[in-house]
Design an enzyme around this catalytic site. Structure first.
Site, PDB file in Angstrom:
ATOM      1  N   ASN A  85       6.370 -10.727   2.532  1.00  0.00           N
ATOM      2  CA  ASN A  85       5.212  -9.840   2.628  1.00  0.00           C
ATOM      3  C   ASN A  85       4.530 -10.058   3.972  1.00  0.00           C
ATOM      4  OD1 ASN A  85       3.191  -8.075   2.040  1.00  0.00           O
ATOM      5  ND2 ASN A  85       2.093  -9.434   0.640  1.00  0.00           N
ATOM      6  N   ARG A 129       3.836  -5.316  -1.561  1.00  0.00           N
ATOM      7  CA  ARG A 129       4.153  -5.985  -0.310  1.00  0.00           C
ATOM      8  C   ARG A 129       4.470  -4.996   0.816  1.00  0.00           C
ATOM      9  NH1 ARG A 129       9.747  -6.810   0.692  1.00  0.00           N
ATOM     10  NH2 ARG A 129      11.072  -5.929  -0.943  1.00  0.00           N
ATOM     11  N   THR A 130       4.378  -5.530   2.030  1.00  0.00           N
ATOM     12  CA  THR A 130       4.588  -4.706   3.211  1.00  0.00           C
ATOM     13  C   THR A 130       6.056  -4.324   3.327  1.00  0.00           C
ATOM     14  OG1 THR A 130       2.908  -6.021   4.325  1.00  0.00           O
ATOM     15  CG2 THR A 130       4.251  -4.595   5.691  1.00  0.00           C
ATOM     16  N   LEU A 131       6.317  -3.046   3.448  1.00  0.00           N
ATOM     17  CA  LEU A 131       7.702  -2.603   3.625  1.00  0.00           C
ATOM     18  C   LEU A 131       7.928  -2.060   5.032  1.00  0.00           C
ATOM     19  CD1 LEU A 131       8.162  -0.843   0.199  1.00  0.00           C
ATOM     20  CD2 LEU A 131       9.157  -3.006   0.914  1.00  0.00           C
TER      21      LEU A 131
END
Lengths: 245, 275
Positions: A126, A22-24
């Site tokens: 996300n 997922r996008t961090l």
């Protein structure tokens, strides 16, 4: 040839390794978009920069794209997520065209679709790391709206993303009118973009202004704004406090 | 139609290229009580005959609101019709939620037709036994569609389905050319007159029919009994005046068919589940 095998590590909240899915944080980002409604439609301005952290790495990124016949989408934030969104919308517009039945997606429909996408991604922790500006004209109705990466969505007569909210919108609140001509609209946007160029460190002096009216979309060729750096105050900036910068 | 060795399965073709199960499903539509639809450029009217199982029961619901801008009238197996209406409502509301915009009726009708087609090509399914008159509004104006159990759909200016619908169709065929520019009131009047045709002699009362309207600036809604009765009165009154002038003989002749029209012998052939 390399290809990745998708791994399903499950819930990102329970399984630490799933974080890789997922996008961090964003990597290559675009800065502000500024957009206004004017007499015949919508004008949207953006620069062509893609920053890699504090480095102004990419100087030829188009951050405003036409969607279907009636809409314009501008994005700030992660460029790869913007490209992903363009792929979703491409599929959406394609399916809409395949119906070939006289009905077509207008800016309101695209805006709401994007709101659903952004909000649902946010709920899964996300997000698509973008703030999107959606403008368009359909059947004489001029539409301008915004969606953020957490799914906050609204319409207004003028919108801006990122630093544009702080630097451009005050100017627009004072000077925007419903009956702006094309020339006046461009001048107003250039005024906003110039302030951003002076004060936003991720801005570059290469911008495009896109216009959408009932007739269709036009995106200008990239150009630069004239800037002035000879203000007296900048000649000896620390005169009042020796030793500071 | 007679029984034959190719009609057991929907997935069996006959040597002449027919799917008998699908055709039998269309027969079920013909047995249901009549439903009528007509449209102008800006409005769609759906009307149906209220048939009750017995004097003790209420009549079945045959017209459903799918969304503010779409309505459907059914004929045939009402249970199948109810399930399909629920599907249509679901599609309409999902589209509305995602796009904040009404689902174009033409697209809904295609989804419905594709759903019906699936049932004609699976050995473990049977075709839906209901015909649907879908009326709705979209960008290109007012539309009326007829969806078949076969998975076909057609667009119409006006149409009638169900038992004794031929009488209504004949009436509509005479008048349909004027419907495009009809006013809302004339369209409603024509719908009720078409319903009257299917009753064949039975006196038309507002309790016998249900009428719904939708149009530009007018969300789908049912007309109440009073409004329908008022429209009936405008032409029944004229008919009464004419009969009065013609004399008693005509009045006697008119009474006899009215007795037969009621819960007549013809209805005994209709299975209880079909209305």
């Amino acid at each position: 040839m390399t290809f990745t095998i998708p791994i399903d590590n499950g819930d990102a909240l329970k399984n630490a390794e799933a974080d890789s899915q997922r996008t961090l944080y964003p990597y290559v980002t675009g800065t502000s978009i500024v957009a206004i409604k004017y007499k015949d439609g919508v004008l949207m301005a953006s620069d062509m920069g893609g920053s890699y952290g504090s480095t102004l790495r990419y100087k030829n990124i188009e951050r405003v794209k036409a969607i279907g016949k009636h809409s314009l989408l501008g994005a700030s934030g992660e460029i790869s997520d913007f490209q992903e969104i363009l792929r979703y919308l491409d599929e959406l517009v394609l399916n809409d065209n395949m119906w070939d039945d006289g009905n077509s997606l207008g800016p309101k429909e695209v805006h709401n679709y994007l709101t659903r996408v952004m909000y649902n991604r946010r709920n899964k922790f996300n997000p698509l790391w973008n703030t999107l500006v959606l403008g368009g004209v359909k059947n004489g109705e001029i539409y301008l709206g915004m969606v953020s990466m957490i799914g906050v969505s609204f319409e207004d007569n003028h919108v801006a993303t990122g630093f544009g909210n702080h630097l451009a919108r005050p100017i627009l609140r004072d000077e925007w009118r419903a009956d702006l001509s094309f020339e006046d609209g461009v001048k107003l946007l250039e005024k906003c973009m110039r302030v951003l160029l002076y004060r936003d460190r991720s801005a570059i002096n290469k911008l495009q202004i896109a216009k959408i009216t009932e007739e269709g979309v036009t995106v200008s060729q990239p150009y630069s704004l004239k800037t002035f750096w000879e203000f007296q105050a900048f000649h000896n900036p620390t005169a009042g406090a020796q030793g500071s910068w | 139609m007679f029984r034959n060795q190719y009609d057991t399965d929907v997935t069996t073709w006959s040597p002449t290229g027919r799917l008998f199960q699908v055709e039998y499903a269309m027969e079920a539509v013909k047995q249901g009580s009549a439903a009528i639809g007509l449209r102008s450029r800006s409005h769609v009217v759906l009307a149906c005959v209220n048939k009750a199982q017995s004097e003790l029961s209420s009549h079945q619901k045959k017209i459903f609101k799918v969304d503010d801008h779409i309505g459907v009238a059914i004929a045939g197996l009402t249970a199948d019709g109810r399930v399909l209406s629920r599907y249509m409502r679901s599609e309409a509301i999902n589209h509305s939620f995602t796009y904040e915009s009404p689902l174009p009726v033409g697209r809904l009708v295609v989804h419905l037709a594709d759903k019906a087609q699936v049932c004609t090509q699976r050995s473990w399914k049977r075709p839906y036994g209901v015909g649907l008159l879908v009326g709705g509004l979209d960008e290109s104006g007012a539309h009326l569609y007829y969806n078949c159990p076969s998975g076909n759909y057609f667009e119409y200016q006006a149409f009638a389905i169900g038992s004794r619908s031929q009488a209504a169709k004949t009436y509509l065929e005479r008048r349909f050319e004027s419907f495009g520019d009809s006013s809302r009131e004339d369209l409603i009047k024509d719908a009720i007159l078409a319903v009257r045709e299917t009753l064949q002699g039975e006196t038309l009362k507002s309790s016998l029919c249900t009428v719904s309207v939708l149009g530009v600036g007018e969300p789908f809604h049912f007309l109440d009994q009073e409004t329908i009765q008022k429209v009936i009165d405008t032409f029944e009154k004229v008919a009464e005046d004419e009969e009065g002038e013609a004399g008693e003989g005509d009045a006697e002749a008119a009474a006899a068919p009215a007795e037969q029209g009621g819960g007549g012998a013809g209805d005994q052939d209709v299975a209880p589940m079909e209305m």
